[in-house]
Design a protein around this motif. Structure first.
Motif, PDB file in Angstrom:
ATOM      1  N   VAL A   1       0.837  -1.204   0.000  1.00 49.86           N
ATOM      2  CA  VAL A   1       0.000   0.000   0.000  1.00 49.86           C
ATOM      3  C   VAL A   1       0.867   1.247   0.000  1.00 49.86           C
ATOM      4  O   VAL A   1       1.878   1.328   0.704  1.00 49.86           O
ATOM      5  N   ILE A   2       0.442   2.244  -0.798  1.00 48.17           N
ATOM      6  CA  ILE A   2       1.111   3.539  -0.844  1.00 48.17           C
ATOM      7  C   ILE A   2       0.153   4.589  -0.307  1.00 48.17           C
ATOM      8  O   ILE A   2      -0.962   4.746  -0.810  1.00 48.17           O
ATOM      9  N   TYR A   3       0.583   5.301   0.726  1.00 48.47           N
ATOM     10  CA  TYR A   3      -0.216   6.357   1.347  1.00 48.47           C
ATOM     11  C   TYR A   3       0.397   7.713   0.996  1.00 48.47           C
ATOM     12  O   TYR A   3       1.615   7.901   1.126  1.00 48.47           O
ATOM     13  N   CYS A   4      -0.420   8.664   0.561  1.00 49.50           N
ATOM     14  CA  CYS A   4       0.053  10.015   0.257  1.00 49.50           C
ATOM     15  C   CYS A   4      -0.747  11.017   1.081  1.00 49.50           C
ATOM     16  O   CYS A   4      -1.981  11.030   1.021  1.00 49.50           O
ATOM     17  N   ASP A   5      -0.046  11.874   1.824  1.00 49.28           N
ATOM     18  CA  ASP A   5      -0.709  12.871   2.656  1.00 49.28           C
ATOM     19  C   ASP A   5      -0.683  14.235   1.971  1.00 49.28           C
ATOM     20  O   ASP A   5       0.042  14.454   1.003  1.00 49.28           O
ATOM     21  N   ASN A   6      -1.488  15.164   2.492  1.00 46.89           N
ATOM     22  CA  ASN A   6      -1.547  16.549   2.013  1.00 46.89           C
ATOM     23  C   ASN A   6      -2.022  16.676   0.574  1.00 46.89           C
ATOM     24  O   ASN A   6      -1.613  17.584  -0.156  1.00 46.89           O
ATOM     25  N   MET A   7      -2.913  15.799   0.162  1.00 45.34           N
ATOM     26  CA  MET A   7      -3.381  15.814  -1.221  1.00 45.34           C
ATOM     27  C   MET A   7      -4.334  16.979  -1.516  1.00 45.34           C
ATOM     28  O   MET A   7      -4.572  17.316  -2.670  1.00 45.34           O
ATOM     29  N   LEU A   8      -4.884  17.600  -0.490  1.00 45.01           N
ATOM     30  CA  LEU A   8      -5.734  18.775  -0.688  1.00 45.01           C
ATOM     31  C   LEU A   8      -4.936  20.072  -0.614  1.00 45.01           C
ATOM     32  O   LEU A   8      -5.389  21.116  -1.038  1.00 45.01           O
ATOM     33  N   MET A   9      -3.754  19.982  -0.054  1.00 43.21           N
ATOM     34  CA  MET A   9      -2.848  21.121   0.094  1.00 43.21           C
ATOM     35  C   MET A   9      -3.578  22.353   0.623  1.00 43.21           C
ATOM     36  O   MET A   9      -3.598  23.405  -0.009  1.00 43.21           O
ATOM     37  N   HIS A  10      -4.187  22.165   1.784  1.00 46.80           N
ATOM     38  CA  HIS A  10      -4.895  23.248   2.478  1.00 46.80           C
ATOM     39  C   HIS A  10      -5.998  23.863   1.622  1.00 46.80           C
ATOM     40  O   HIS A  10      -6.295  25.058   1.726  1.00 46.80           O
ATOM     41  N   GLY A  11      -6.580  23.041   0.752  1.00 45.45           N
ATOM     42  CA  GLY A  11      -7.703  23.493  -0.059  1.00 45.45           C
ATOM     43  C   GLY A  11      -7.327  24.094  -1.399  1.00 45.45           C
ATOM     44  O   GLY A  11      -8.200  24.356  -2.239  1.00 45.45           O
ATOM     45  N   PHE A  12      -6.040  24.283  -1.663  1.00 47.24           N
ATOM     46  CA  PHE A  12      -5.619  24.913  -2.916  1.00 47.24           C
ATOM     47  C   PHE A  12      -5.912  24.054  -4.142  1.00 47.24           C
ATOM     48  O   PHE A  12      -6.132  24.578  -5.236  1.00 47.24           O
TER      49      PHE A  12
END
Length: 211
Positions: free
Chosen positions: A151-162
């Protein structure tokens, strides 16, 4: 912080003074670590997966690596940090946590570092939490180390809503990074080798299971 987020956090178990002090240090020095609900969610996903080896791109001060090691006592973790100051802090915290035998800290740019220096030849889980504009390059370089079923997990995909708003509303200095992250998200969600889910947890997490 939304009302539901605040409500959820009231049910999160109290952490040790050591971890609470790490969180406070990160807050006071403006060092980004995973949001509370996000890290608790990630740890629950990892409890279900039970990976024996984890590769993390972006150590910061070692908070998430230490949390993963405490949660999964049978796992070993390799984590990479580019910034010298943060790398030294992470090394100190890992030593204080008595986890030097299970957490391998590497200093350098994850895009340049030699994968032959890793303690493992493959990793059951890959966690990407570093420069947002480089996620696809990180994925391309390190996903071959993840076997089928990993499994590959990626965080911050919303980038604070940008990533959710019109690019014209994004500050100019962030536009290239946002475009890169949007392109990566679309590419990942349609990748034939992975079954990917995008969850609105914390700042956005994708979970990709390798076929």
């Amino acid at each position: 912080m939304t009302t539901s987020h605040s409500y959820i956090t009231t049910y999160i178990k109290k952490k040790s003074d050591f971890l609470s002090n790490m969180e406070q240090f990160a807050k006071e020095h403006h060092i980004p670590i995973m949001e509370l609900v996000a890290i608790e969610s990630l740890l629950q996903f990892l409890r279900m997966q039970q990976p024996k080896s984890i590769l993390e791109i972006g150590s910061a001060i070692g908070y998430s690596a230490i949390r993963m090691a405490f949660t999964l006592p049978e796992s070993v973790i390799t984590t990479i940090e580019k910034d010298e100051g943060r790398f030294q802090l992470a090394s100190s915290y890992v030593e204080q946590a008595a986890l030097t035998s299970r957490i391998q800290l590497l200093h350098g740019d994850a895009l340049d570092i030699d994968i032959n220096s890793f303690s493992q030849s493959h990793y059951d889980a890959l966690f990407i939490d570093a420069a947002k504009g480089q996620y696809q390059r990180f994925f391309d370089k390190y996903s071959p180390l993840v076997p089928s079923g990993g499994v590959i997990y990626c965080d911050n995909m919303l980038m604070h809503g940008f990533t959710e708003i019109d690019i014209k509303e994004v500050p100019r200095r962030k536009r290239t990074m946002v475009r890169n992250l949007q392109h990566f998200t679309k590419w990942l969600m349609n990748h034939e080798e992975y079954e990917t889910t995008f969850l609105p947890i914390g700042d956005g997490i994708t979970i990709s299971i390798k076929r």
